[in-house]
Design a protein around this motif. Sequence first.
Motif, mmCIF file in Angstrom:
data_model
loop_
_atom_site.group_PDB
_atom_site.id
_atom_site.type_symbol
_atom_site.label_atom_id
_atom_site.label_comp_id
_atom_site.label_asym_id
_atom_site.label_seq_id
_atom_site.Cartn_x
_atom_site.Cartn_y
_atom_site.Cartn_z
ATOM 1 N N SER A 109 50.657 -46.928 -83.442
ATOM 2 C CA SER A 109 52.058 -46.560 -83.150
ATOM 3 C C SER A 109 52.280 -46.411 -81.654
ATOM 4 N N LEU A 110 51.309 -45.751 -80.996
ATOM 5 C CA LEU A 110 51.423 -45.602 -79.546
ATOM 6 C C LEU A 110 51.356 -46.951 -78.835
ATOM 7 N N GLY A 111 50.568 -47.868 -79.386
ATOM 8 C CA GLY A 111 50.480 -49.206 -78.790
ATOM 9 C C GLY A 111 51.820 -49.927 -78.856
ATOM 10 N N ARG A 112 52.495 -49.785 -80.012
ATOM 11 C CA ARG A 112 53.818 -50.398 -80.142
ATOM 12 C C ARG A 112 54.809 -49.738 -79.190
ATOM 13 N N ARG A 113 54.725 -48.416 -79.079
ATOM 14 C CA ARG A 113 55.626 -47.680 -78.176
ATOM 15 C C ARG A 113 55.378 -48.100 -76.724
ATOM 16 N N GLN A 114 54.100 -48.263 -76.381
ATOM 17 C CA GLN A 114 53.769 -48.687 -75.019
ATOM 18 C C GLN A 114 54.314 -50.085 -74.746
ATOM 19 N N SER A 115 54.188 -50.951 -75.720
ATOM 20 C CA SER A 115 54.697 -52.321 -75.551
ATOM 21 C C SER A 115 56.209 -52.329 -75.363
ATOM 22 N N ASP A 116 56.900 -51.503 -76.165
ATOM 23 C CA ASP A 116 58.360 -51.420 -76.044
ATOM 24 C C ASP A 116 58.762 -50.897 -74.662
ATOM 25 N N LEU A 117 58.040 -49.856 -74.216
ATOM 26 C CA LEU A 117 58.365 -49.284 -72.910
ATOM 27 C C LEU A 117 58.078 -50.269 -71.780
ATOM 28 N N GLU A 118 57.008 -51.028 -71.912
ATOM 29 C CA GLU A 118 56.691 -52.022 -70.889
ATOM 30 C C GLU A 118 57.754 -53.114 -70.840
ATOM 31 N N GLU A 119 58.331 -53.436 -71.988
ATOM 32 C CA GLU A 119 59.445 -54.392 -72.021
ATOM 33 C C GLU A 119 60.657 -53.827 -71.288
ATOM 34 N N ILE A 120 60.882 -52.535 -71.497
ATOM 35 C CA ILE A 120 61.997 -51.884 -70.798
ATOM 36 C C ILE A 120 61.772 -51.916 -69.298
ATOM 37 N N VAL A 121 60.548 -51.591 -68.875
ATOM 38 C CA VAL A 121 60.227 -51.628 -67.448
ATOM 39 C C VAL A 121 60.452 -53.020 -66.886
ATOM 40 N N LEU A 122 59.975 -54.041 -67.611
ATOM 41 C CA LEU A 122 60.134 -55.423 -67.154
ATOM 42 C C LEU A 122 61.605 -55.801 -67.046
ATOM 43 N N ASP A 123 62.404 -55.393 -68.038
ATOM 44 C CA ASP A 123 63.838 -55.692 -68.007
ATOM 45 C C ASP A 123 64.505 -55.017 -66.811
ATOM 46 N N LEU A 124 64.138 -53.756 -66.579
ATOM 47 C CA LEU A 124 64.722 -53.036 -65.439
ATOM 48 C C LEU A 124 64.309 -53.667 -64.114
ATOM 49 N N MET A 125 63.081 -54.125 -64.021
ATOM 50 C CA MET A 125 62.623 -54.786 -62.806
ATOM 51 C C MET A 125 63.402 -56.074 -62.555
ATOM 52 N N GLU A 126 63.622 -56.849 -63.621
ATOM 53 C CA GLU A 126 64.375 -58.099 -63.481
ATOM 54 C C GLU A 126 65.823 -57.830 -63.084
ATOM 55 N N ARG A 127 66.409 -56.783 -63.693
ATOM 56 C CA ARG A 127 67.783 -56.435 -63.337
ATOM 57 C C ARG A 127 67.869 -55.965 -61.886
ATOM 58 N N ARG A 128 66.859 -55.220 -61.449
ATOM 59 C CA ARG A 128 66.851 -54.786 -60.051
ATOM 60 C C ARG A 128 66.708 -55.977 -59.100
ATOM 61 N N GLU A 129 65.920 -56.952 -59.488
ATOM 62 C CA GLU A 129 65.770 -58.149 -58.656
ATOM 63 C C GLU A 129 67.102 -58.868 -58.503
ATOM 64 N N THR A 130 67.856 -58.950 -59.608
ATOM 65 C CA THR A 130 69.167 -59.600 -59.567
ATOM 66 C C THR A 130 70.123 -58.818 -58.662
ATOM 67 N N VAL A 131 70.114 -57.491 -58.822
ATOM 68 C CA VAL A 131 70.980 -56.653 -57.999
ATOM 69 C C VAL A 131 70.574 -56.741 -56.528
ATOM 70 N N GLN A 132 69.275 -56.712 -56.273
ATOM 71 C CA GLN A 132 68.797 -56.798 -54.893
ATOM 72 C C GLN A 132 69.177 -58.136 -54.268
ATOM 73 N N ALA A 133 69.123 -59.202 -55.053
ATOM 74 C CA ALA A 133 69.530 -60.518 -54.540
ATOM 75 C C ALA A 133 71.006 -60.501 -54.158
ATOM 76 N N SER A 134 71.820 -59.849 -54.996
ATOM 77 C CA SER A 134 73.251 -59.746 -54.684
ATOM 78 C C SER A 134 73.470 -58.882 -53.442
ATOM 79 N N ILE A 135 72.697 -57.808 -53.307
ATOM 80 C CA ILE A 135 72.815 -56.948 -52.124
ATOM 81 C C ILE A 135 72.444 -57.728 -50.865
#
Length: 250
Positions: A109-135
Amino acid sequence: MGCVKATPEEQQRLLELADLDAELGRVDHRRKGLPEHAELAQLDERDAELRDSLATLEAEDGDLKRGQAKAESDVDQVRTRVDRDQQRLDAGQVSTPRELENLQSEIASLGRRQSDLEEIVLDLMERRETVQASINAGAAERAQITATRGEVLSRRDAALAELAEQGGQAERRRAEVAAQEPAELVAFYDKLRASHGGVGAAALRRGRCEGCHLGFSTVDLNTIRAAAPDEVLRCEECRRILVRTDESGL
């Protein structure tokens, strides 16, 4: 038609005053209508838009950064729990099959939770890259606007300096001409000038007022012809001082 008295020579000088006033009017019109004014307004408007947009983007980046930090912290916490449970499992610290089953289930269960959280981190990183490019793009455009604005300001200032020189020459010549005229005549002319498009006198040429381009009737021309040379006449249409010339057609 009569208003005040002035010699024919004094009336003739009013035409030079009128020409100089017309020139000053043209200089002022060109000064106000310089294309650089519009260019600067457009640049300033775009810069204001970018400034507001960058403020919004930077606020969004701040939110994403905090969200990423929170998600990464959650990943670390889950990873720590997984490592702890795995160590217990590997060390044989589980004494019963039931406890073993629960521990293995928790690790999965923790492994699945970790995977989900890592996906969230990756999504946030990609969104920040897009925002930073616009900045970065917005900041680069603002820098370009600053450079362009400097060029436009230089052009505008050069044009204004040239117009100021032209206007100054006309003003100095106007003062010289006005100084030769009777104060009463200049005051009357200036009063008319203020209410008639910046020019208070016009020549009568070939039976027509050069101010409003009205052609006079034979009766009107006869009246003008009969007026004394020192009588200051007015155009019945535009109400400017009507100055008789050798080309008046009288």
